[in-house]
Write a protein that holds these residues in place. Structure first.
Motif, PDB file in Angstrom:
ATOM      1  N   LEU A 463       0.827  -1.201   0.000  1.00 50.47           N
ATOM      2  CA  LEU A 463       0.000   0.000   0.000  1.00 50.47           C
ATOM      3  C   LEU A 463       0.861   1.252   0.000  1.00 50.47           C
ATOM      4  O   LEU A 463       0.648   2.188  -0.784  1.00 50.47           O
ATOM      5  N   VAL A 464       1.861   1.314   0.881  1.00 55.49           N
ATOM      6  CA  VAL A 464       2.688   2.521   0.994  1.00 55.49           C
ATOM      7  C   VAL A 464       3.531   2.715  -0.251  1.00 55.49           C
ATOM      8  O   VAL A 464       3.718   3.852  -0.720  1.00 55.49           O
ATOM      9  N   ARG A 465       4.040   1.638  -0.839  1.00 59.70           N
ATOM     10  CA  ARG A 465       4.831   1.794  -2.076  1.00 59.70           C
ATOM     11  C   ARG A 465       3.969   2.393  -3.187  1.00 59.70           C
ATOM     12  O   ARG A 465       4.426   3.265  -3.956  1.00 59.70           O
ATOM     13  N   SER A 466       2.696   1.958  -3.296  1.00 59.78           N
ATOM     14  CA  SER A 466       1.825   2.503  -4.346  1.00 59.78           C
ATOM     15  C   SER A 466       1.501   3.971  -4.076  1.00 59.78           C
ATOM     16  O   SER A 466       1.417   4.783  -5.007  1.00 59.78           O
ATOM     17  N   VAL A 467       1.327   4.345  -2.790  1.00 57.71           N
ATOM     18  CA  VAL A 467       1.074   5.745  -2.442  1.00 57.71           C
ATOM     19  C   VAL A 467       2.282   6.602  -2.801  1.00 57.71           C
ATOM     20  O   VAL A 467       2.147   7.695  -3.387  1.00 57.71           O
ATOM     21  N   VAL A 468       3.486   6.138  -2.477  1.00 58.06           N
ATOM     22  CA  VAL A 468       4.703   6.879  -2.786  1.00 58.06           C
ATOM     23  C   VAL A 468       4.849   7.063  -4.295  1.00 58.06           C
ATOM     24  O   VAL A 468       5.146   8.167  -4.784  1.00 58.06           O
ATOM     25  N   ASP A 469       4.642   5.979  -5.057  1.00 58.60           N
ATOM     26  CA  ASP A 469       4.753   6.083  -6.523  1.00 58.60           C
ATOM     27  C   ASP A 469       3.773   7.108  -7.071  1.00 58.60           C
ATOM     28  O   ASP A 469       4.109   7.905  -7.968  1.00 58.60           O
ATOM     29  N   ARG A 480      17.280  14.777  -5.212  1.00 59.16           N
ATOM     30  CA  ARG A 480      17.325  15.325  -3.856  1.00 59.16           C
ATOM     31  C   ARG A 480      16.615  14.456  -2.817  1.00 59.16           C
ATOM     32  O   ARG A 480      16.770  14.673  -1.621  1.00 59.16           O
ATOM     33  N   LEU A 481      15.837  13.478  -3.237  1.00 56.61           N
ATOM     34  CA  LEU A 481      15.028  12.695  -2.290  1.00 56.61           C
ATOM     35  C   LEU A 481      15.775  11.448  -1.822  1.00 56.61           C
ATOM     36  O   LEU A 481      16.220  10.632  -2.636  1.00 56.61           O
ATOM     37  N   GLU A 482      15.894  11.334  -0.511  1.00 53.94           N
ATOM     38  CA  GLU A 482      16.420  10.109   0.115  1.00 53.94           C
ATOM     39  C   GLU A 482      15.268   9.489   0.913  1.00 53.94           C
ATOM     40  O   GLU A 482      14.927   9.957   1.997  1.00 53.94           O
ATOM     41  N   LEU A 483      14.648   8.445   0.349  1.00 53.87           N
ATOM     42  CA  LEU A 483      13.476   7.822   0.957  1.00 53.87           C
ATOM     43  C   LEU A 483      13.881   6.495   1.606  1.00 53.87           C
ATOM     44  O   LEU A 483      14.399   5.604   0.931  1.00 53.87           O
ATOM     45  N   GLN A 518      18.566  18.597   0.424  1.00 53.93           N
ATOM     46  CA  GLN A 518      18.453  17.136   0.403  1.00 53.93           C
ATOM     47  C   GLN A 518      17.237  16.755   1.229  1.00 53.93           C
ATOM     48  O   GLN A 518      17.173  17.049   2.425  1.00 53.93           O
ATOM     49  N   ILE A 519      16.240  16.130   0.620  1.00 57.20           N
ATOM     50  CA  ILE A 519      15.006  15.728   1.307  1.00 57.20           C
ATOM     51  C   ILE A 519      15.199  14.315   1.866  1.00 57.20           C
ATOM     52  O   ILE A 519      15.510  13.382   1.130  1.00 57.20           O
ATOM     53  N   VAL A 520      15.000  14.182   3.185  1.00 57.19           N
ATOM     54  CA  VAL A 520      15.142  12.866   3.836  1.00 57.19           C
ATOM     55  C   VAL A 520      13.808  12.513   4.490  1.00 57.19           C
ATOM     56  O   VAL A 520      13.324  13.234   5.363  1.00 57.19           O
ATOM     57  N   ILE A 521      13.231  11.411   4.061  1.00 56.51           N
ATOM     58  CA  ILE A 521      11.961  10.931   4.614  1.00 56.51           C
ATOM     59  C   ILE A 521      12.121   9.469   5.014  1.00 56.51           C
ATOM     60  O   ILE A 521      12.616   8.661   4.223  1.00 56.51           O
ATOM     61  N   GLU A 522      11.692   9.151   6.226  1.00 52.32           N
ATOM     62  CA  GLU A 522      11.760   7.765   6.732  1.00 52.32           C
ATOM     63  C   GLU A 522      10.352   7.303   7.095  1.00 52.32           C
ATOM     64  O   GLU A 522       9.626   7.998   7.796  1.00 52.32           O
ATOM     65  N   ARG A 537       8.698  10.289   9.151  1.00 53.40           N
ATOM     66  CA  ARG A 537       9.600  11.308   9.666  1.00 53.40           C
ATOM     67  C   ARG A 537      10.256  12.042   8.496  1.00 53.40           C
ATOM     68  O   ARG A 537      10.644  11.416   7.500  1.00 53.40           O
ATOM     69  N   ASP A 538      10.367  13.390   8.626  1.00 57.48           N
ATOM     70  CA  ASP A 538      10.991  14.177   7.548  1.00 57.48           C
ATOM     71  C   ASP A 538      11.958  15.183   8.148  1.00 57.48           C
ATOM     72  O   ASP A 538      12.011  15.361   9.361  1.00 57.48           O
ATOM     73  N   ASN A 539      12.702  15.827   7.282  1.00 60.96           N
ATOM     74  CA  ASN A 539      13.651  16.870   7.713  1.00 60.96           C
ATOM     75  C   ASN A 539      13.219  18.235   7.214  1.00 60.96           C
ATOM     76  O   ASN A 539      14.042  19.093   6.885  1.00 60.96           O
TER      77      ASN A 539
END
Length: 616
Positions: A463-469, A480-483, A518-522, A537-539
Motif C-alpha cells: 500500500l505505501v509503495r503505491s502511495v509513494v509512486d 534530492r530525495l532520500e526515501l 536534500q530531502i530525507v523521509i523515513e 519522519r521528515d527533515n
C-alpha cells in the motif's frame, strides 16, 4: 569330631555326675525348661574343644542337637576364661541364643533358647518406634509429650518449637506454665481433663508464645504409655488466623450493606441472616434461621429450581439478577451471588444480594432517554445528509458558473480587457477552484463519520509503495530525495480509509521538505509494549509545538497558504480515520528540524511482518 550319647550311667560317673534316683525339684525344673538345656563333657585336644559328649538333656534340647558342632569355639573360650558372651545363631528363619556355664573342669551346661518370636516383636517395636519418631518429628502440626501428672514436657517436635518461638533446651523438663505458655489455673484444668478423659479429648485453647503473642489452637490430647510412665501426646493445630478471619467475617456479615444469608451445606438449614436481608424481604429473623431454606418463599423470579440447577452446574452463582419476595411491599430486584465457604470446619453456602431496584429504575429512565436521543440523532443525521446533498448541489453549481463565466471572459474578451482585468479574472478562477476543493474536502470529512471501518487483511508495504509512486509523479525532485522505506508488515484495517492516511502524511512530508537541498523521509514502524506504532519522519521546516493542539483541527494551518498549498482538512481526516480504528495519532517537531507523525491502529491489529524496532 566326636559326639557321644551320655545316657550311660558309667559315663556319668566318669565325670562325677550322679543321676538322681529320687524326685528332685531342680530336676523337674530342668526337664520343664522352655529353653533347650544339656549337660556336656568337652573332648579336648591341644587346648581346643574338638568334641562334645552330651551327658544329659531335657526334651526342649532335642531340636538343637545338630547345632552342637557350631559351639566348639565358644566352649573352647569357656574352658579358657570361664565364661562366654551370649551367642546368637541364625538357623533358617529362626534366631537362637546360646549360653554356657562351666561344671567342673571339662564339663558345661549349655542352654539354647529360641528367641525368634521375641526378636520379631522387638523388630516390630523398633519399626513402630521409627515410624512414630518420623511422624512425630516431621508432622506439620505441633506435637508434645508430657507427664500426665504435672504436664512436665518430655519431648516436642520442630513445629512445636517454631510455633512457640523457643528452643529444645529451654523446653525439655519444664511445664507450659513455667515457660509462660499457659496460665496456672488453665494448667490445673488440663491435668484434670487428662485424668478424667481416659481415651483423650479435643479442646480449643488460648496459649501464648515466648514473646507474649496470643495463639488460638485446637488441642487433641491422647494418653500414651512410655518408659517414663503415663504421658499425654498433645497435637496442636494453630487456628489463630482462622479464628480472626471468622470474627472478621462475622463483623462484615452483620455490617454489610448487601443482604446476606448463610445456609449449612449439610443440613440445608439457614444458619444466619444479616439485618439488611431482613430489611429487603420484610421477614423476621426467627422466620428464617433454623428453617430449611427450600421451604422459605424467597424468589419471585427466576424460580428456585432454575437457580439450584445453575448452582449445581457451576458450583456457584455470580451476579444473577433475581426478584426477591418482600412481605411488606413489591418485590425487590437484586444481583445474587452464591459461593461455598468453610466456616467452623463445615461447608456453608453464602448468598449475597445487592439491591438494584433503584438502579433498574434509573436504567429504565436512561433507556428511555437514550431511545429519544437516538431517534433525535437519526433525525439529525438525516438532516445532515440532506444538508450535505444540498451543499453539494447548491454550492457547486454557482462555483461552476463562476469558473465558466471567468473562462468565457478570458477567451472571448481577451483582446479588449486590460492586463489588470485579466489578472483579477484569473484570481476569481483560482479562488473558485480553491472553494470547490474546500467544499469537496468538507463533504468528505463529514462522510467519514457515518460507517464503521470494514477491516480486512492489508499488506502495508504494498500500500505505501503505491502511495509513494503516486505522489512522486509530476514532482520534479531530481536526485534530492532520500526515501527510507522500512518493512511495515501487514494489519487488519479498512484499505479505503487507511490509504488517505498514508497519502496525507507522506504528501505533507514531501511538501514541507521541498525547500531542503536534500530531502530525507523515513517511513517505518516500532513496537512499544504490545502496541505497533507507524511513523513518517521528515527533515522539513517543522512547526512550533506550542501550536500542536491546532494541528489536527479542521481548516487549521500552521503555515501560510501562499507558502504551502492545502485545504487544512487533511490532518483532520487522518485523526478521524485513526480514531475510527480505535487508534491514536500524534506529532512532534522542532522549527527548522523536521517533523515526525505517528499513529496506531488499536491493539492486536498487526498480524505479520519483519522483526520490529523497539526504539522509543
Amino acid at each position: 569330631m566326636v559326639i557321644l550319647d551320655g545316657n550311660a550311667e558309667h559315663t556319668a560317673k566318669a565325670v562325677g555326675y550322679s543321676p538322681m534316683r529320687t524326685i528332685d525339684p531342680y530336676r523337674v525344673l530342668f526337664e520343664h525348661l522352655a529353653a533347650g538345656a544339656a549337660c556336656c563333657r568337652m573332648i579336648v585336644e591341644r587346648d581346643a574343644v574338638v568334641g562334645v559328649d552330651i551327658l544329659d538333656s531335657n526334651a526342649a534340647f532335642a531340636p538343637f542337637r545338630g547345632l552342637v558342632p557350631r559351639l566348639f569355639d565358644a566352649l573352647t573360650q569357656l574352658r579358657a576364661v570361664g565364661r562366654i558372651d551370649v551367642l546368637q545363631l541364625r538357623v533358617g528363619g529362626a534366631l537362637l541364643e546360646v549360653s554356657a556355664y562351666p561344671v567342673g573342669d571339662d564339663a558345661a551346661i549349655v542352654v539354647i533358647d529360641d528367641v525368634t518370636v521375641r526378636d520379631q516383636l522387638e523388630q516390630r517395636s523398633r519399626e513402630s518406634q521409627g515410624r512414630f519418631e518420623q511422624a512425630f518429628r516431621g508432622n506439620a502440626a505441633a506435637m508434645a509429650i508430657a507427664h500426665q501428672r504435672d504436664l512436665r514436657i518430655i519431648d516436642v517436635n520442630p513445629r512445636w518449637l517454631e510455633l512457640f518461638g523457643t528452643t529444645r533446651d529451654e523446653v525439655i523438663g519444664r511445664t507450659s506454665v513455667e515457660l509462660g505458655l499457659l496460665s496456672e489455673s488453665r494448667a490445673r484444668d488440663r491435668i484434670a481433663q487428662h485424668q478424667r478423659f481416659a481415651e483423650g479429648h479435643d479442646i480449643e485453647l488460648e496459649l501464648y508464645t515466648r514473646t507474649g503473642a496470643k495463639l488460638i489452637v485446637l488441642a487433641s490430647a491422647k494418653p500414651i504409655q512410655i518408659a517414663e510412665g503415663p504421658c499425654t501426646l498433645t497435637t496442636l493445630i494453630d487456628i489463630t488466623a482462622r479464628k480472626y478471619a471468622e470474627e472478621a467475617f462475622t463483623v462484615a456479615f452483620s455490617a454489610s450493606p448487601a443482604g446476606m444469608i448463610l445456609v449449612d451445606g449439610a443440613s440445608n438449614l439457614v444458619s444466619a441472616v444479616n439485618k439488611h436481608f431482613l430489611a429487603m424481604t420484610g421477614m423476621a429473623r426467627d422466620e428464617l434461621v433454623g428453617r430449611l431454606v427450600t421451604e422459605i418463599p424467597l424468589f419471585i423470579s427466576p424460580s428456585r429450581e432454575a437457580l439450584d440447577d445453575e448452582f449445581a452446574r457451576n458450583g456457584r452463582l455470580i451476579s444473577v439478577e433475581v426478584e426477591l419476595a418482600c412481605k411488606t411491599g413489591p418485590g425487590v430486584w437484586a444481583l445474587a451471588s452464591t459461593e461455598v465457604i468453610t466456616l467452623h470446619d463445615k461447608p456453608h453456602r453464602l448468598s449475597v444480594f445487592t439491591d438494584i431496584t433503584a438502579l433498574r429504575e434509573i436504567n429504565t429512565e436512561l433507556e428511555r432517554r437514550v431511545g429519544e436521543r437516538t431517534a433525535a440523532l437519526e433525525t439529525s443525521n438525516r438532516d445532515l445528509e440532506a444538508f450535505s446533498s444540498s451543499v453539494s448541489h447548491e454550492l457547486r453549481a454557482p462555483l461552476r458558473a463562476i469558473h465558466g463565466f471567468s473562462e468565457i471572459l478570458l477567451e472571448d474578451f481577451a483582446t479588449v480587457l486590460p492586463p489588470d482585468a485579466k489578472e483579477l479574472i484569473e484570481r476569481i478562477r483560482t479562488s473558485g477552484s480553491r472553494m470547490r476543493s474546500l467544499v469537496d474536502a468538507l463533504l468528505g470529512y463529514a462522510r467519514l463519520g457515518r460507517d464503521e471501518p470494514r477491516r480486512s487483511h492489508l499488506d502495508l508495504d504494498a500500500l505505501v509503495r503505491s502511495v509513494v509512486d503516486e505522489l512522486l509523479v509530476n514532482r520534479e525532485l531530481g536526485g534530492r530525495l532520500e526515501l527510507q522505506l522500512l518493512p511495515l508488515g501487514s494489519c487488519h484495517a479498512d484499505p479505503s480509509l487507511l490509504r488517505p492516511v498514508w497519502t496525507n502524511l507522506i504528501d505533507n512530508a514531501l511538501k514541507y521538505s521541498r525547500t531542503r537541498a536534500q530531502i530525507v523521509i523515513e517511513i517505518g514502524r516500532e513496537l512499544r509494549g504490545d502496541e505497533v506504532v507507524y511513523y513518517v519522519r521528515d527533515n522539513g521546516v517543522g512547526f512550533d509545538m506550542a501550536h500542536a493542539d491546532q494541528l489536527f483541527g479542521v481548516f487549521q494551518r500552521l503555515h501560510p497558504g501562499n507558502e504551502f498549498e492545502g485545504t487544512g482538512i487533511g490532518l483532520a481526516n487522518v485523526r478521524r480515520i485513526i480514531e475510527r480504528h480505535h487508534g491514536r495519532v500524534s506529532a512532534s517537531s522542532e522549527l527548522g528540524r523536521g517533523s515526525r507523525f505517528e499513529f496506531t491502529l488499536g491493539r492486536g491489529t498487526t498480524t505479520a511482518g519483519s522483526p520490529l524496532s523497539s526504539n522509543p
